[in-house]
Motif scaffolding. Structure first.
Motif, PDB file in Angstrom:
ATOM      1  N   PHE A  73       0.846  -1.188   0.000  1.00  0.00           N
ATOM      2  CA  PHE A  73       0.000   0.000   0.000  1.00  0.00           C
ATOM      3  C   PHE A  73       0.889   1.248   0.000  1.00  0.00           C
ATOM      4  O   PHE A  73       1.732   1.419   0.881  1.00  0.00           O
ATOM      5  CB  PHE A  73      -0.895   0.029   1.243  1.00  0.00           C
ATOM      6  CG  PHE A  73      -2.061  -0.898   1.159  1.00  0.00           C
ATOM      7  CD1 PHE A  73      -3.142  -0.600   0.326  1.00  0.00           C
ATOM      8  CD2 PHE A  73      -2.088  -2.091   1.890  1.00  0.00           C
ATOM      9  CE1 PHE A  73      -4.224  -1.460   0.241  1.00  0.00           C
ATOM     10  CE2 PHE A  73      -3.170  -2.954   1.804  1.00  0.00           C
ATOM     11  CZ  PHE A  73      -4.238  -2.648   0.979  1.00  0.00           C
ATOM     12  N   THR A  74       0.700   2.094  -0.983  1.00  0.00           N
ATOM     13  CA  THR A  74       1.468   3.351  -1.008  1.00  0.00           C
ATOM     14  C   THR A  74       0.641   4.520  -0.485  1.00  0.00           C
ATOM     15  O   THR A  74       1.180   5.581  -0.228  1.00  0.00           O
ATOM     16  CB  THR A  74       1.935   3.670  -2.440  1.00  0.00           C
ATOM     17  OG1 THR A  74       0.787   3.695  -3.295  1.00  0.00           O
ATOM     18  CG2 THR A  74       2.915   2.622  -2.935  1.00  0.00           C
ATOM     19  N   LYS A 132      -0.231   2.627   5.220  1.00  0.00           N
ATOM     20  CA  LYS A 132       0.832   2.853   4.225  1.00  0.00           C
ATOM     21  C   LYS A 132       2.028   1.932   4.502  1.00  0.00           C
ATOM     22  O   LYS A 132       2.387   1.700   5.649  1.00  0.00           O
ATOM     23  CB  LYS A 132       1.271   4.326   4.291  1.00  0.00           C
ATOM     24  CG  LYS A 132       2.195   4.744   3.171  1.00  0.00           C
ATOM     25  CD  LYS A 132       2.410   6.247   3.220  1.00  0.00           C
ATOM     26  CE  LYS A 132       3.328   6.719   2.094  1.00  0.00           C
ATOM     27  NZ  LYS A 132       4.679   6.252   2.183  1.00  0.00           N
ATOM     28  N   THR A 142     -10.201   5.117   0.480  1.00  0.00           N
ATOM     29  CA  THR A 142      -9.500   4.783  -0.767  1.00  0.00           C
ATOM     30  C   THR A 142      -8.102   4.287  -0.443  1.00  0.00           C
ATOM     31  O   THR A 142      -7.592   4.501   0.672  1.00  0.00           O
ATOM     32  CB  THR A 142      -9.373   6.015  -1.684  1.00  0.00           C
ATOM     33  OG1 THR A 142      -8.593   7.002  -1.007  1.00  0.00           O
ATOM     34  CG2 THR A 142     -10.730   6.604  -2.048  1.00  0.00           C
ATOM     35  N   THR A 188      -4.141   3.039  -2.575  1.00  0.00           N
ATOM     36  CA  THR A 188      -3.378   2.714  -3.785  1.00  0.00           C
ATOM     37  C   THR A 188      -2.446   1.561  -3.449  1.00  0.00           C
ATOM     38  O   THR A 188      -1.729   1.600  -2.440  1.00  0.00           O
ATOM     39  CB  THR A 188      -2.560   3.930  -4.258  1.00  0.00           C
ATOM     40  OG1 THR A 188      -3.460   4.988  -4.538  1.00  0.00           O
ATOM     41  CG2 THR A 188      -1.776   3.595  -5.513  1.00  0.00           C
ATOM     42  N   ARG A 237       0.627  -0.723  -4.836  1.00  0.00           N
ATOM     43  CA  ARG A 237       1.667  -0.897  -5.856  1.00  0.00           C
ATOM     44  C   ARG A 237       2.103  -2.359  -5.842  1.00  0.00           C
ATOM     45  O   ARG A 237       2.410  -2.911  -4.786  1.00  0.00           O
ATOM     46  CB  ARG A 237       2.863   0.020  -5.592  1.00  0.00           C
ATOM     47  CG  ARG A 237       3.912  -0.039  -6.703  1.00  0.00           C
ATOM     48  CD  ARG A 237       4.888   1.136  -6.604  1.00  0.00           C
ATOM     49  NE  ARG A 237       5.520   1.236  -5.291  1.00  0.00           N
ATOM     50  CZ  ARG A 237       6.546   0.497  -4.895  1.00  0.00           C
ATOM     51  NH1 ARG A 237       7.077  -0.392  -5.699  1.00  0.00           N
ATOM     52  NH2 ARG A 237       7.055   0.651  -3.694  1.00  0.00           N
ATOM     53  N   ALA A 252      -0.006  -0.434 -10.628  1.00  0.00           N
ATOM     54  CA  ALA A 252      -0.704   0.141  -9.479  1.00  0.00           C
ATOM     55  C   ALA A 252      -2.206  -0.028  -9.621  1.00  0.00           C
ATOM     56  O   ALA A 252      -2.749   0.012 -10.729  1.00  0.00           O
ATOM     57  CB  ALA A 252      -0.357   1.617  -9.343  1.00  0.00           C
ATOM     58  N   LEU A 253      -2.860  -0.243  -8.504  1.00  0.00           N
ATOM     59  CA  LEU A 253      -4.323  -0.315  -8.459  1.00  0.00           C
ATOM     60  C   LEU A 253      -4.825   0.789  -7.547  1.00  0.00           C
ATOM     61  O   LEU A 253      -4.448   0.846  -6.373  1.00  0.00           O
ATOM     62  CB  LEU A 253      -4.782  -1.656  -7.882  1.00  0.00           C
ATOM     63  CG  LEU A 253      -4.757  -2.895  -8.760  1.00  0.00           C
ATOM     64  CD1 LEU A 253      -5.197  -4.099  -7.942  1.00  0.00           C
ATOM     65  CD2 LEU A 253      -5.651  -2.728  -9.971  1.00  0.00           C
ATOM     66  N   ASP A 254      -5.666   1.680  -8.091  1.00  0.00           N
ATOM     67  CA  ASP A 254      -6.349   2.665  -7.247  1.00  0.00           C
ATOM     68  C   ASP A 254      -7.678   2.058  -6.825  1.00  0.00           C
ATOM     69  O   ASP A 254      -8.490   1.670  -7.669  1.00  0.00           O
ATOM     70  CB  ASP A 254      -6.597   3.966  -8.018  1.00  0.00           C
ATOM     71  CG  ASP A 254      -5.325   4.785  -8.138  1.00  0.00           C
ATOM     72  OD1 ASP A 254      -4.402   4.537  -7.337  1.00  0.00           O
ATOM     73  OD2 ASP A 254      -5.244   5.629  -9.040  1.00  0.00           O
ATOM     74  N   SER A 265     -11.287   2.300  -5.133  1.00  0.00           N
ATOM     75  CA  SER A 265     -12.331   3.282  -4.825  1.00  0.00           C
ATOM     76  C   SER A 265     -13.068   2.901  -3.539  1.00  0.00           C
ATOM     77  O   SER A 265     -12.986   1.752  -3.089  1.00  0.00           O
ATOM     78  CB  SER A 265     -13.333   3.354  -5.971  1.00  0.00           C
ATOM     79  OG  SER A 265     -12.703   3.816  -7.134  1.00  0.00           O
ATOM     80  N   LYS A 285      -3.958   1.692 -19.187  1.00  0.00           N
ATOM     81  CA  LYS A 285      -4.678   2.208 -18.027  1.00  0.00           C
ATOM     82  C   LYS A 285      -6.160   1.993 -18.261  1.00  0.00           C
ATOM     83  O   LYS A 285      -6.673   2.352 -19.319  1.00  0.00           O
ATOM     84  CB  LYS A 285      -4.396   3.696 -17.831  1.00  0.00           C
ATOM     85  CG  LYS A 285      -2.989   3.995 -17.354  1.00  0.00           C
ATOM     86  CD  LYS A 285      -2.784   5.480 -17.166  1.00  0.00           C
ATOM     87  CE  LYS A 285      -1.357   5.753 -16.683  1.00  0.00           C
ATOM     88  NZ  LYS A 285      -1.090   7.190 -16.583  1.00  0.00           N
ATOM     89  N   SER A 290     -10.209   1.286 -16.024  1.00  0.00           N
ATOM     90  CA  SER A 290     -10.927   1.089 -14.770  1.00  0.00           C
ATOM     91  C   SER A 290     -11.980   0.013 -14.978  1.00  0.00           C
ATOM     92  O   SER A 290     -12.466  -0.199 -16.095  1.00  0.00           O
ATOM     93  CB  SER A 290     -11.575   2.391 -14.287  1.00  0.00           C
ATOM     94  OG  SER A 290     -12.649   2.756 -15.126  1.00  0.00           O
TER      95      SER A 290
END
Lengths: 376, 248
Positions: B34-35, B56, B73, B75, B77, B83-85, B87, B147, B149
């Motif tokens: 997790f970043t 983090k 939320t 992110t 890595r 990377a996955l964001d 939601s 990229k 979603s």
């Protein structure tokens, strides 16, 4: 100093927009024309060429800003009381609308707020000039708007109900003073259309393949129209109901009805008095569209019941329309649209014979539209 | 005989120890970190079935289930830089994280989206058989350096939406049919029926709905944009808009 601030705002605007870019631009060209069964030398015909432009830009997933306007050239010819035909010409922008839509949640319910401003970039005399020539607007709306400053707002909320939802909304339109020559093209006076409140309820039930059943009910309450500071007219409350079935890949149709309460008029600057004979008869309509992929065929039928009024135009009549449309996809994010429509209108008691007796008028109204749309 | 048993037991014990260390090393390679984390994000580990609160620099592994709560939320890595964001209100499983040990091995990243929305920024894949895939409701979307979603409403017959920002994305529906989508594509899958949402203007944002759009269009058509209330309507009655509605 002002210029500097404007530049800063512009830079901030561009920086913000770059973070989440999604917009749509559409431009088009529309030609429409009409003629009647008036016997020569009387004439009642015209044409309009419009160049509409619409742009919308979604700055964030929940904020969409939009603007719309058009340029129109037109020539409307009409004849009054056996005199020589007269033609009015127009070459002007219409009004411009700038608005924003914000979606959010009210408690846990999806909601939307829409606010818009009307910029008076149109010719405020044109709606008066054109009314002698164009088909009655009970059948086909005016294609042009020349009003004063205006503002409007709308709030809607969605209430889930199983697979479907109920939508409830309320809107308000403020209409400022405009048209310095209402009623007589050469006389200067001031007219302010009455503000209006809009209440709406709909019921949406989704089905497979993007099909939807939509039942709509709405009410428009208009406030008095003011001329030179005096109330002189108030449109009766308007009730609407319709049933809509939409299928983007096959048959869509809508059946609806509209009803008006009696309007109110002022005589010689006196108070508004509700008319004893309703000048707006009820009306019913049926529309349909059948889509064959990118090609579609639309039809429309509207019947207006004759009103009781003996003072004002008492309307009544029929409209029948038919037209094809085609969408040509150019790329992933752009397309050309073509459409055409031909309408036959039978307007009862809309004209008069050589003795001044009311006669019915027939119109043929046709429209050809091309449009280009692209995503930004 | 006793000596043989002791020797055998010692070998087995050593074998178990070595395999355990090897397995841990392998697992550590196939991980994500997790970043960024905001709000409450939970990780249900496959190993030990524990529930941890994500923060983090926390590490997650193949088989772990990640749950982002409301207004939360994160992110993630992955080991290859992808990377996955994540939601808010999203739940998904790290189905497979396989890091290649040499250039000839396949890199495989696979996720199962239960509900919610993931935005993926994917690094270039190393071999032709390498893959980066997200599955939701039987629909699989995979990429080769792009990229995109992917979101699911999490229902039993879920509505799944794919939006492509860069590169090419392929989708495999529940019948095994494979489709390719390019940048700008915005597609909805529901019961193996595809709808091209990019064709539709005014695509509803997340907080909108068909009913709200319909109300809003009524308002715009009748009051704002078409400006129906003209002098004609004031003088001679009122206007009626006839316009077939083709819903979105």
């Amino acid at each position: 100093m002002l210029n500097k601030n404007l530049k800063i705002i512009a830079v901030l605007f561009l920086m913000t927009s770059g973070a989440w870019a999604e917009g749509e631009l559409s431009v088009g060209a529309v030609y429409d024309g009409w003629n009647t069964n008036y016997a020569a030398p009387a004439q009642d015909n015209g044409y309009e060429v419009l160049f509409p432009v619409a742009i919308s830009y979604r700055f964030t997933p929940d904020l969409n800003i939009y603007s719309q306007g058009e340029f129109m050239t037109a020539g409307d010819t009409y004849t009054v009381n056996g005199a020589s035909p007269q033609t009015y010409n127009l070459s002007n922008l219409s009004d411009t609308v700038l608005g924003g839509e914000l979606t959010f949640k009210t408690f846990s319910f999806k909601s939307i707020f829409n606010a818009a401003v009307n910029f008076p970039t149109g010719d405020t005399t044109w709606n008066t000039k054109e009314q002698s020539s164009i088909p009655p607007t009970q059948f086909i709306d005016s294609r042009y708007s020349g009003r004063g400053w205006g503002a409007s707002g709308f709030y809607g909320i969605s209430l889930p109900d199983g697979r479907g939802e109920y939508g409830v909304g309320v809107g308000y339109l403020y209409s400022g003073a405009f048209n310095p020559s209402y009623g007589n093209v050469t006389t200067v006076n001031s007219l302010s259309l009455g503000s209006a409140v809009f209440f709406a309820l709909n019921r949406v039930m989704p089905f497979k393949n993007d099909e939807n059943e939509i039942i709509r009910c709405s009410v428009y309450q208009s406030f008095p129209t003011v001329e030179n500071g005096q109330n002189f007219y108030q449109l009766g409350t308007n009730f609407n109901a319709s049933y809509n079935w939409s299928n983007p890949k096959a048959l869509s149709f809508e059946l609806g009805g509209q009803f008006y309460l009696p309007s109110a008029w002022s005589t010689n600057g006196g108070p508004l008095v509700t008319e004893s004979l309703n000048s707006n008869g009820p009306r019913v309509y049926a529309d349909s569209t059948y889509a064959f992929d990118d090609f579609s065929l639309a039809s429309e039928i509207k019947y207006i019941f004759q009103s009781d009024s003996i003072i004002n135009y008492n309307g009544g009549g029929l409209l029948l329309g038919l037209g094809p449309a085609y969408r040509l996809k150019l790329a992933e994010d752009s397309a050309l649209k073509f459409s055409a429509m031909a309408d036959y209108i039978y307007a009862k008691n809309n004209g008069s014979d050589s003795n001044g007796n009311p006669t019915s008028t027939e119109y043929i109204f046709w429209t050809v539209t091309t449009g280009y749309e692209m995503k930004l | 005989m006793e000596l043989f048993k002791k020797t055998l037991f010692a070998f087995v014990l050593m074998g178990l120890l070595i395999s355990s260390v090897w397995a841990d090393n392998q697992t550590n390679q196939n991980q994500g970190i997790f970043t960024a984390v905001t709000g409450k994000v939970e990780v249900k580990t496959k190993k030990g079935h524990k529930t941890k609160t994500a923060e983090k620099d926390m590490t997650v592994f193949q088989g772990d289930r990640i749950i982002a709560k409301d207004q939360s939320t994160a992110t993630l890595r992955l080991f290859d830089g992808s990377a996955l964001d994540i939601s808010p209100n999203t739940e998904f499983v790290l189905s497979k994280l396989q890091k290649p040990t040499d250039a000839t091995q396949d890199k495989i990243l696979r996720f199962k989206l239960i509900v919610g929305k993931l935005f993926a920024a994917v690094q270039k894949l190393t071999t032709s058989r390498s893959s980066f895939e997200i599955e939701a409701g039987g629909v699989v979307c995979g990429v080769r350096g792009t990229k995109f979603s992917f979101e699911s409403d999490g229902k039993s017959n879920p509505q799944v939406k794919l939006r492509v920002f860069e590169g090419v994305v392929y989708a495999i529906d529940t019948k095994g049919n494979k489709f390719f989508f390019h940048p700008g594509s915005y597609v909805k899958f529901e019961k193996d029926i595809q709808t091209d949402l990019s064709k539709l203007s005014n695509t509803p944002p997340d907080n909108s709905s068909t009913g709200l759009n319909d109300l809003n269009e009524q308002f715009k058509d009748n009051i704002i944009v078409n400006q129906n209330k003209t002098l004609n309507s004031v003088q001679g009655g009122s206007n009626v808009t006839i316009k077939p509605y083709v819903g979105n």
